[in-house]
Design a protein around this motif. Structure first.
Motif, PDB file in Angstrom:
ATOM      1  N   UNK A 100       0.831  -1.208   0.000  1.00 45.49           N
ATOM      2  CA  UNK A 100       0.000   0.000   0.000  1.00 45.49           C
ATOM      3  C   UNK A 100       0.863   1.255   0.000  1.00 45.49           C
ATOM      4  N   UNK A 101       2.002   1.212   0.693  1.00 44.29           N
ATOM      5  CA  UNK A 101       2.912   2.352   0.670  1.00 44.29           C
ATOM      6  C   UNK A 101       3.521   2.517  -0.715  1.00 44.29           C
ATOM      7  N   UNK A 102       3.875   1.414  -1.343  1.00 44.02           N
ATOM      8  CA  UNK A 102       4.395   1.472  -2.715  1.00 44.02           C
ATOM      9  C   UNK A 102       3.382   2.137  -3.635  1.00 44.02           C
ATOM     10  N   UNK A 103       2.132   1.767  -3.508  1.00 42.04           N
ATOM     11  CA  UNK A 103       1.098   2.331  -4.379  1.00 42.04           C
ATOM     12  C   UNK A 103       0.900   3.822  -4.117  1.00 42.04           C
ATOM     13  N   UNK A 104       0.994   4.233  -2.862  1.00 42.50           N
ATOM     14  CA  UNK A 104       0.866   5.661  -2.556  1.00 42.50           C
ATOM     15  C   UNK A 104       2.016   6.458  -3.164  1.00 42.50           C
ATOM     16  N   UNK A 105       3.216   5.933  -3.037  1.00 44.84           N
ATOM     17  CA  UNK A 105       4.391   6.624  -3.603  1.00 44.84           C
ATOM     18  C   UNK A 105       4.256   6.740  -5.110  1.00 44.84           C
ATOM     19  N   UNK A 106       3.835   5.644  -5.736  1.00 44.82           N
ATOM     20  CA  UNK A 106       3.696   5.636  -7.194  1.00 44.82           C
ATOM     21  C   UNK A 106       2.593   6.591  -7.635  1.00 44.82           C
ATOM     22  N   UNK A 107       1.472   6.577  -6.937  1.00 45.67           N
ATOM     23  CA  UNK A 107       0.345   7.423  -7.343  1.00 45.67           C
ATOM     24  C   UNK A 107       0.681   8.907  -7.253  1.00 45.67           C
ATOM     25  N   UNK A 108       1.605   9.250  -6.355  1.00 46.59           N
ATOM     26  CA  UNK A 108       2.003  10.650  -6.208  1.00 46.59           C
ATOM     27  C   UNK A 108       3.148  11.034  -7.138  1.00 46.59           C
ATOM     28  N   UNK A 109       3.543  10.110  -8.002  1.00 52.01           N
ATOM     29  CA  UNK A 109       4.517  10.431  -9.032  1.00 52.01           C
ATOM     30  C   UNK A 109       5.963  10.425  -8.589  1.00 52.01           C
ATOM     31  N   UNK A 110       6.265   9.816  -7.434  1.00 50.93           N
ATOM     32  CA  UNK A 110       7.638   9.817  -6.940  1.00 50.93           C
ATOM     33  C   UNK A 110       8.468   8.633  -7.452  1.00 50.93           C
ATOM     34  N   UNK A 111       7.905   7.815  -8.300  1.00 52.12           N
ATOM     35  CA  UNK A 111       8.628   6.685  -8.850  1.00 52.12           C
ATOM     36  C   UNK A 111       7.667   5.729  -9.517  1.00 52.12           C
ATOM     37  N   UNK A 112       8.203   4.731 -10.166  1.00 56.42           N
ATOM     38  CA  UNK A 112       7.392   3.690 -10.785  1.00 56.42           C
ATOM     39  C   UNK A 112       7.860   2.337 -10.242  1.00 56.42           C
ATOM     40  N   UNK A 113       7.055   1.331 -10.463  1.00 58.33           N
ATOM     41  CA  UNK A 113       7.428   0.001  -9.981  1.00 58.33           C
ATOM     42  C   UNK A 113       6.830  -1.044 -10.895  1.00 58.33           C
ATOM     43  N   UNK A 114       7.169  -2.288 -10.643  1.00 60.36           N
ATOM     44  CA  UNK A 114       6.571  -3.407 -11.355  1.00 60.36           C
ATOM     45  C   UNK A 114       5.862  -4.295 -10.341  1.00 60.36           C
ATOM     46  N   UNK A 115       4.607  -4.611 -10.621  1.00 63.53           N
ATOM     47  CA  UNK A 115       3.802  -5.451  -9.742  1.00 63.53           C
ATOM     48  C   UNK A 115       2.982  -6.409 -10.591  1.00 63.53           C
ATOM     49  N   UNK A 116       2.373  -7.371  -9.939  1.00 65.19           N
ATOM     50  CA  UNK A 116       1.419  -8.214 -10.650  1.00 65.19           C
ATOM     51  C   UNK A 116       0.176  -7.384 -10.972  1.00 65.19           C
ATOM     52  N   UNK A 117      -0.415  -7.651 -12.091  1.00 69.19           N
ATOM     53  CA  UNK A 117      -1.558  -6.850 -12.545  1.00 69.19           C
ATOM     54  C   UNK A 117      -2.697  -6.854 -11.527  1.00 69.19           C
ATOM     55  N   UNK A 118      -2.830  -7.932 -10.775  1.00 63.11           N
ATOM     56  CA  UNK A 118      -3.912  -8.021  -9.807  1.00 63.11           C
ATOM     57  C   UNK A 118      -3.823  -6.978  -8.705  1.00 63.11           C
ATOM     58  N   UNK A 119      -2.619  -6.419  -8.487  1.00 55.33           N
ATOM     59  CA  UNK A 119      -2.410  -5.466  -7.396  1.00 55.33           C
ATOM     60  C   UNK A 119      -2.981  -4.091  -7.698  1.00 55.33           C
ATOM     61  N   UNK A 120      -3.313  -3.828  -8.954  1.00 55.26           N
ATOM     62  CA  UNK A 120      -3.840  -2.513  -9.344  1.00 55.26           C
ATOM     63  C   UNK A 120      -5.328  -2.634  -9.633  1.00 55.26           C
ATOM     64  N   UNK A 121      -6.123  -1.846  -8.938  1.00 58.08           N
ATOM     65  CA  UNK A 121      -7.568  -1.862  -9.158  1.00 58.08           C
ATOM     66  C   UNK A 121      -8.035  -0.522  -9.714  1.00 58.08           C
ATOM     67  N   UNK A 122      -9.291  -0.474 -10.115  1.00 57.09           N
ATOM     68  CA  UNK A 122      -9.855   0.754 -10.676  1.00 57.09           C
ATOM     69  C   UNK A 122      -9.955   1.849  -9.623  1.00 57.09           C
TER      70      UNK A 122
END
Length: 293
Positions: free
Chosen positions: A229-251
């Motif tokens: 969840x912290x990774x997703x918050x960082x990514x959503x705020x534009x501070x970096x990108x990452x690679x995850x399984x597609x299931x980890x990202x929801x609408x």
């Protein structure tokens, strides 16, 4: 000395009579007498004072017989408990499933399935151990769990396994990130940006580092954390990108998921050790997951 002889001694002690004990055991009296005699010979002691009453009533146990009967009572009780527990496990009304899973599966794939399994088998206990793929592999190897979900790369000859899911790996990024306009992202382009990565022990990190090495790239790791969840918050705020399984990202996430070019897929297997007996509860859990993929 065997279990039958202990049962015979217990019946004799509780009835005080060879006749009554034989009737309780549904056996002939001479056979019961011979059984007790063989037990006495094997132990080298007299267990029953046969002269205490010539009318075969209220026979008394000797001191040795009383001590052996105390042990027999405990042993027979434990045997009954063991039989009851094994029957309950066979009927899936008792037992425990110990399973180790990678973090993303524990957070996004398993919850609904675990609840459904629990609803179907309410008497079974589920013990879930969540961590990196390396943690799951280690726990399975050391028999700290009975089942683990591991990557295809971690399969070993000592394991039996079944393919559970095949999931695409995607690049997660904020809506304003420069790569947001791309329909797919190459590994070269991926490594040109700051990365948010899992710590050591996670397959994703190992895979990313191995890909960078093959391309002669040095990953620019800006953040490290195992908290998805912290990774997703960082990514959503534009501070970096990452690679995850597609299931980890929801609408509901303010995150874009872009495939790699060419696409990358991860095969995840449910595995157990070949030489370790699989319990009825474990088998039920494996079958349930395979039927609800």
């Amino acid at each position: 000395m065997d279990i039958r002889q202990l049962k015979h001694l217990d019946a004799l002690a509780s009835t005080g009579s060879f006749t009554a004990a034989a009737k309780k055991l549904n056996m002939a009296q001479p056979a019961l007498s011979q059984s007790i005699k063989r037990l006495e010979v094997a132990l080298g002691v007299t267990l029953v004072n046969r002269t205490s009453n010539k009318n075969d009533k209220l026979l008394a146990l000797t001191a040795e017989g009383l001590v052996l009967h105390q042990h027999a009572t405990l042993i027979l009780k434990q045997i009954k408990q063991a039989e009851a527990q094994i029957r309950a496990m066979a009927n899936l009304t008792s037992g425990e499933v110990r399973i180790a899973v990678p973090g993303m599966l524990g957070s996004f794939y398993l919850p609904s399935r675990l609840m459904a399994f629990r609803h179907k088998y309410p008497e079974l206990k589920l013990s879930l151990f969540e961590g990196g793929t390396r943690d799951a592999l280690r726990m399975l190897q050391q028999e700290e769990v009975d089942i683990a979900i591991i990557t295809a790369q971690d399969l070993q000859p000592e394991f039996d396994s079944q393919l559970l899911i095949r999931e695409q790996m995607v690049i997660a990024m904020g809506a304003e990130h420069p790569l947001a306009e791309h329909s797919a992202v190459s590994l070269n382009d991926f490594f040109d940006h700051e990365l948010v990565m899992f710590k050591t022990g996670y397959f994703h990190r190992e895979w990313i580092l191995s890909q960078a090495k093959d391309l002669g790239k040095k990953p620019n790791v800006a953040f490290e954390t195992n908290l998805i969840n912290l990774i997703k918050q960082i990514v959503s705020q534009g501070f970096g990108i990452t690679s995850v399984l597609e299931m980890a990202i929801s609408s509901k996430d303010d995150i874009l998921a872009k495939p790699f070019d060419p696409p990358v897929f991860l095969n995840l297997h449910i595995a157990w050790k070949k030489q370790r007996p699989v319990s009825q509860a474990d088998r039920a859990f494996v079958d349930f997951l395979m039927s609800n993929r």
